[in-house]
Design a protein around this motif. Sequence first.
Motif, PDB file in Angstrom:
ATOM      1  N   ALA A  47       0.359  -5.996  10.116  1.00 57.96           N
ATOM      2  CA  ALA A  47      -0.102  -4.856  10.888  1.00 57.96           C
ATOM      3  C   ALA A  47       0.674  -4.879  12.252  1.00 57.96           C
ATOM      4  CB  ALA A  47      -1.568  -4.617  11.296  1.00 57.96           C
ATOM      5  N   THR A  48       0.674  -3.681  12.817  1.00 55.69           N
ATOM      6  CA  THR A  48       1.470  -3.858  14.199  1.00 55.69           C
ATOM      7  C   THR A  48       0.493  -4.311  15.306  1.00 55.69           C
ATOM      8  OG1 THR A  48       0.749  -1.442  14.610  1.00 55.69           O
ATOM      9  CG2 THR A  48       2.929  -1.709  13.764  1.00 55.69           C
ATOM     10  N   ALA A  49       0.954  -5.100  16.119  1.00 58.25           N
ATOM     11  CA  ALA A  49       0.199  -6.015  17.204  1.00 58.25           C
ATOM     12  C   ALA A  49       1.055  -5.745  18.786  1.00 58.25           C
ATOM     13  CB  ALA A  49       0.043  -7.319  17.014  1.00 58.25           C
ATOM     14  N   THR A  70       8.805  -2.647  13.905  1.00 52.57           N
ATOM     15  CA  THR A  70      10.431  -2.238  13.628  1.00 52.57           C
ATOM     16  C   THR A  70      10.482  -2.837  12.176  1.00 52.57           C
ATOM     17  OG1 THR A  70      11.048  -4.315  14.599  1.00 52.57           O
ATOM     18  CG2 THR A  70      11.294  -2.399  16.082  1.00 52.57           C
ATOM     19  N   SER A  71      11.421  -2.612  11.477  1.00 45.52           N
ATOM     20  CA  SER A  71      11.670  -2.998  10.108  1.00 45.52           C
ATOM     21  C   SER A  71      12.341  -4.629  10.005  1.00 45.52           C
ATOM     22  CB  SER A  71      12.804  -2.429   9.472  1.00 45.52           C
ATOM     23  OG  SER A  71      13.809  -2.087  10.356  1.00 45.52           O
ATOM     24  N   ALA A  72      12.920  -4.980  11.184  1.00 49.76           N
ATOM     25  CA  ALA A  72      13.445  -6.295  11.365  1.00 49.76           C
ATOM     26  C   ALA A  72      12.205  -6.969  11.444  1.00 49.76           C
ATOM     27  CB  ALA A  72      14.468  -6.397  12.534  1.00 49.76           C
ATOM     28  N   PHE A  90      -0.613  -7.450   2.165  1.00 51.09           N
ATOM     29  CA  PHE A  90      -1.141  -6.223   2.274  1.00 51.09           C
ATOM     30  C   PHE A  90      -0.489  -5.655   3.544  1.00 51.09           C
ATOM     31  CE2 PHE A  90      -5.014  -4.176   4.065  1.00 51.09           C
ATOM     32  CZ  PHE A  90      -4.975  -2.943   3.332  1.00 51.09           C
ATOM     33  N   GLY A  91      -0.104  -4.515   3.617  1.00 47.59           N
ATOM     34  CA  GLY A  91       0.441  -3.808   4.776  1.00 47.59           C
ATOM     35  C   GLY A  91       1.956  -3.212   4.317  1.00 47.59           C
ATOM     36  N   PRO A  92       2.707  -2.773   5.200  1.00 48.31           N
ATOM     37  CA  PRO A  92       2.401  -2.631   6.746  1.00 48.31           C
ATOM     38  C   PRO A  92       2.034  -1.449   7.357  1.00 48.31           C
ATOM     39  CG  PRO A  92       4.758  -2.075   6.108  1.00 48.31           C
ATOM     40  CD  PRO A  92       3.987  -2.277   4.714  1.00 48.31           C
ATOM     41  N   VAL A  93       2.050  -1.064   8.388  1.00 50.37           N
ATOM     42  CA  VAL A  93       1.741   0.309   9.306  1.00 50.37           C
ATOM     43  C   VAL A  93       2.560   1.168   9.056  1.00 50.37           C
ATOM     44  CG1 VAL A  93       1.033   1.243  11.439  1.00 50.37           C
ATOM     45  CG2 VAL A  93       0.054  -1.151  10.635  1.00 50.37           C
ATOM     46  N   SER A  94       3.911   0.949   9.774  1.00 53.70           N
ATOM     47  CA  SER A  94       4.821   2.368  10.028  1.00 53.70           C
ATOM     48  C   SER A  94       5.968   2.430   8.673  1.00 53.70           C
ATOM     49  CB  SER A  94       5.574   1.999  11.346  1.00 53.70           C
ATOM     50  OG  SER A  94       6.876   1.359  11.071  1.00 53.70           O
ATOM     51  N   VAL A 148       0.375  -4.672  -1.562  1.00 51.45           N
ATOM     52  CA  VAL A 148      -0.320  -3.395  -1.530  1.00 51.45           C
ATOM     53  C   VAL A 148      -0.052  -2.923  -0.112  1.00 51.45           C
ATOM     54  CG1 VAL A 148      -2.901  -2.590  -1.253  1.00 51.45           C
ATOM     55  CG2 VAL A 148      -2.228  -4.140  -3.202  1.00 51.45           C
ATOM     56  N   ASN A 149       0.376  -1.415  -0.100  1.00 52.15           N
ATOM     57  CA  ASN A 149       0.822  -0.850   1.107  1.00 52.15           C
ATOM     58  C   ASN A 149      -0.551  -0.756   2.093  1.00 52.15           C
ATOM     59  OD1 ASN A 149       2.844   0.478   2.670  1.00 52.15           O
ATOM     60  ND2 ASN A 149       1.792   2.220   2.380  1.00 52.15           N
ATOM     61  N   GLY A 150      -0.047  -0.746   3.348  1.00 48.10           N
ATOM     62  CA  GLY A 150      -1.008  -0.554   4.482  1.00 48.10           C
ATOM     63  C   GLY A 150      -1.152   1.070   4.616  1.00 48.10           C
ATOM     64  N   SER A 151      -0.325   1.541   5.452  1.00 46.44           N
ATOM     65  CA  SER A 151      -0.308   3.040   5.997  1.00 46.44           C
ATOM     66  C   SER A 151       1.174   3.681   5.966  1.00 46.44           C
ATOM     67  CB  SER A 151      -0.984   3.276   7.223  1.00 46.44           C
ATOM     68  OG  SER A 151      -0.402   2.533   8.225  1.00 46.44           O
TER      69      SER A 151
END
Lengths: 286, 431
Positions: free
Chosen positions: B56-58, B104-106, B125-129, B149-152
């Motif tokens: 997840a994005t932090a 970011t994808s990287a 599980f994830g990611p966000v963007s 499993v995708n996040g959002s």
Amino acid sequence: MEQFLLVTLNGLTLAAVYFLVASGLTLIFGLMRVITLAHGTSYLLGGYIGYVIVRETGNWALGALGAALAVGLLGLVIHQLLIRKFQDDDMRVALITLGVALIGTDLMLATFGGTATQVAFPAALQIGVNVPGVGQYPLIRLMILGISIVVGILLSLFINRTRFGSIVRAGVDDSQMTAATGVNVRIVFGAIFFLGSALAGFAGVVGGTLFPLLPGQDGTYLLFSLVVVIVGGMGSIPGAAIGAVLVGLVSQYTLVIAPTYALVVTFALMVVVLAIRPQGIMGRAV
Amino acid sequence: MTLKTKKGMLSAIAVCAAIVLTATGCSSPANDGGTSPAPGGEAPAGSNEITIGVLATAEGNLAFGMDEAKAAIGVAMAAYGGDVDGAMIGDTKVNLVYEGTDGTSATAQTKAKKLVENTGVDVMFGPVSGDEGETIVQYALTVPDVTFVNGSASPVSMTLEGAENFFRFHGDSAMWMGGLGDYAFKDKGYKKIYSIAEDYSFPYDNAGGFFSEFCAAGGEVNGNSWVPVGTTDYATIIAQIPADTDAVYVGLGGADAASFLAQAVTAGINKPLVGGSIAVDTTALSGDSNIAAAAVGTITGGPVPGADFSTPTWDTFVADYAKQPNAFPSPSIFAVLYYNSFAPLLQAIEASKGDLSDNQAALRAALSATDWASPTGQITMDANRQAIVDNFLTEVVEGDGGALTTKNINEATGVKQGTVVYQRFDGCPGS
């Protein structure tokens, strides 16, 4: 034809905001040979200060004046404390002002948040007026164009007709010779930094009335004022006006013809001017 | 003192402009966002153990993503008597390991590799963007023995890449417009719509989803303006809207949406607006700018219901969410999507008794068989492991004290994914 005139008017009113931001930058650039990367931050800070004053007092003019004064004084303090000592070192000044910009941007994000705010304007003036050949046009954009023209004329008179202005012009041409004639250039430098920052703060209130104030606008306006100054020529007020009009018109025309390339074409304008006339349209080669 | 020429200054300016571009255009470098303990722990002998790696994005503009992810996971785990660090699901011990990204994808790629290859997680599980999502799917194709499993993340293409180990339990960005095209044409009576949208992949999908439905219903697109991201002056774009337009589609987000809405007021647009999924979200509506006259009445679609939505499962979820640390006043889109995706994963672990043999076949079969009444409606899966979901149509209204909020106007049930990955289009998509 009507659309052409309308887009032209949009370009000119956008240019009015660009001119106000860039005129301060061109003074600082031209006279001091200092690249202040905090100019966009001054714009955004001015907008936020104006927003707070107008919200508390309901007086737009007071907000614009207060913002100009506050940002001008802050600019003077930054110049005296951080820049004066390293004035002859371009890169060091650029990095110092970049640091100021980054810190300022984060402080503003913490204080005003990441959502859009806008400087309030009397609802009675938020109307359309009939412009011949164009039809209904927002009065606020015409007023901003008017404000910008008045500021431009005052600045020109100040630079061309006053004793202080002649010192500034002499400084633009050769600051070392000016100093050698007994002029205290340090005071002139301080005054110019005050004036340049105050213009950015004032522009922030004017721009923040037309467009929302948001983190990120600082970088955008810094970039556009750099382009305007490079196109128009450093240190020249008429140059800043010509540069702003070119950038404003080019960006609006391309938004109609090829919206995807609007930004590319705007920067291409800078490349073309630099290739043909490296000192800028009104700049003088030394 | 050294003499300087203006030529030298110009090159210095050019260098500085490059510095500005770098400073304002790039996000800060990533560092380790997660400080969670290593997985493993003391598993009871003879039982299964599953380690789930969470992305997840932090950092960056979606830095709250990690808090929202943990809140969502906390709600789902609490149902099994566990918490954000782990729980016993039947006889299976489930451990969680968190890694923060900067959106970011990287970074997403680096952190996913770290979780899979160093930590050795069984499930990702994830990611966000969206950008992260496209990278993670490509990575999933290279590690077929791990289930993702995708996040959002919402790009259409993600579940059309043929990754047999990738599951998404919410709609893609085209599905988020599901039902809005029909509603605009039939209920609102809009026959001609002018489209203004940002020129990148999310609006292509988002606007593509809306206009394909609107055009199929009989509607007409009488012009498209694809504007660069970061456009602040919309006066010229607004001037191009033809007089016979019934409504304007606004496929803008964040600052661009705020700019447009403010200028729609000063320019006196008297056309109703149809918003993309992020045009009239809280970012635009909560700002202190004069947009009410333009924003009120705007209809939009998305996976999160309006503020007045109330069903027993939704209300329970909102109440449980509010008990989590660092929760917002109401769950954001990320908390809703992370919860709707994590709960089915736990259900599948329970149904498959934590059996990871044969390339996790039992777990994947259970994930594909999901048929769950989520807080936002029934969720089932299609053959591409993409969820079939309900979608919400909302309208911007003026709430108490003049603050702008959203009202539920309709719910589209059983929205399925199309097979089109949208590109920039003129007129109707695909025309």
